[in-house]
Design a protein around this motif. Sequence first.
Motif, short mmCIF file in Angstrom:
data_model
loop_
_atom_site.label_atom_id
_atom_site.label_comp_id
_atom_site.label_asym_id
_atom_site.label_seq_id
_atom_site.Cartn_x
_atom_site.Cartn_y
_atom_site.Cartn_z
N VAL A 24 -16.56 -46.86 5.75
CA VAL A 24 -15.88 -46.84 6.65
C VAL A 24 -17.04 -47.36 7.73
O VAL A 24 -16.32 -49.34 8.68
N HIS A 28 -17.69 -51.01 9.67
CA HIS A 28 -17.83 -51.62 10.81
C HIS A 28 -19.44 -52.16 11.04
O HIS A 28 -19.25 -52.65 12.28
N TYR A 127 -6.00 -56.01 12.75
CA TYR A 127 -7.19 -54.79 12.43
C TYR A 127 -8.55 -56.32 11.94
O TYR A 127 -9.21 -55.01 12.16
N HIS A 139 -8.68 -47.51 16.22
CA HIS A 139 -8.84 -46.95 14.68
C HIS A 139 -8.02 -46.04 14.63
O HIS A 139 -7.81 -45.21 13.83
N TYR A 287 -15.15 -40.29 13.02
CA TYR A 287 -14.44 -41.18 12.56
C TYR A 287 -14.01 -41.38 13.61
O TYR A 287 -13.81 -42.12 14.00
N TRP A 291 -16.06 -45.64 15.81
CA TRP A 291 -15.42 -46.83 16.50
C TRP A 291 -15.95 -47.13 17.59
O TRP A 291 -16.17 -47.79 18.51
#
Length: 403
Positions: A24, A28, A127, A139, A287, A291
């Motif tokens: 992930v 990004h 998204y 997110h 996580y 973001w």
Amino acid sequence: MRETDASSHLPELEGLRALAIVAVVLFHTAPQLVPGGFLGVDMFFVISGFVITRKILSQVALGAFSLRDFYLGRIYRLLPALAVTLLMVWLGAWWLMFPSELKVLANSSLAVLTGIANLHFARHLDYFAPTLEAHPLLHTWSLAVEGQFYLLFAALLSNLLPRSRLRWGLVVHSGVVLSAVLVWLVPRHAFFALESRAWQLGLGALLTIGGTIKWNAVWSWMGAAMVLGSFMLNSVQVPTPVPGSLFVTAGTALWIASRAGGPGCFWHHGLTLAPWRYVGRLSYALYLVHWPVLVFAPRVLPAWRAEEKFLAVLLSIALAMMLHHLVETPARRVRSPLQAGLLTALTIGLMCGSGWVRLQQGWIGSPAEASLRRVWPQCDQPKSETERWLNLGLHRNLQSFCC
């Protein structure tokens, strides 16, 4: 191998979480390297379905399951780190965001705190849209999906649903079909919605409902090919979750079912290396913070090149380590009245603050607002008036340019 105790540790699961979060974060920051890295979220869904079902069934078998305790456990597991992350996001937003962005953030913050972030973003966002830098909470849609699943699934599994692989397999198959239909009819909603994602969590549950897990290196290699192949060969153009998530979901299930091939298998050895497992333990915190850092960093850095992205990832890791060790882990181990009071106060404070910003339409005297007022004193006029002045200025600029 028969797994009867949910407390028995499966170290390869931490390795799978590490792989998911790395995919992930890479997507990004460097999507050209892993064009399907966003599918790491799908891995989390399967792992969560497996772990939660295992926990519930073991307690049901002992006659010790309580919905109240289960829900409280989920709250203490997820909410403290999430609430602290929201607080950090608001601190950053205060300095860096303009009023219109603060209003958007207030709406999404309220959606996060009420557990409907996925539905909120499904209404307003794509998204994969190129302009997502104003949405530092985007997110959290996946956390809402899992939270909604926990809320419904625990009650159903402990009281109503049959615990046979065949019947549960039919439920999962029906979920895939439903997901495919939703992708065809309402693709943006299908990406975010519980009803189109439930089959992935349900597949994880299916791995537990039979009670038997076999070590098999062949299945492990097949799972690896499906997961890694999805990361490298998939893209945002493929409809998700069906068919885009099929291979990564099935591959994750094969890895879990085979215990990554068991001791002695290449994949089991790699996934259970101590540093890799530590990354897995950090996965939730990482996580949460990565973001917002990637959203805010380009606003304060003079350039946004590979070097700056690397520094942003390092900052994300440092913040995740602090969040994990200072907030997430203590909240799971110690549950005191003081801790509960602080968590409740923080959550209510965030909700009230977000509501106030929303009522103020984002005009709360932030530093970015002050800068905006210096160059555009009429910035807080009603929209129609603002548009009139903008159009007049544009007309005059065009006249001077043309003449």
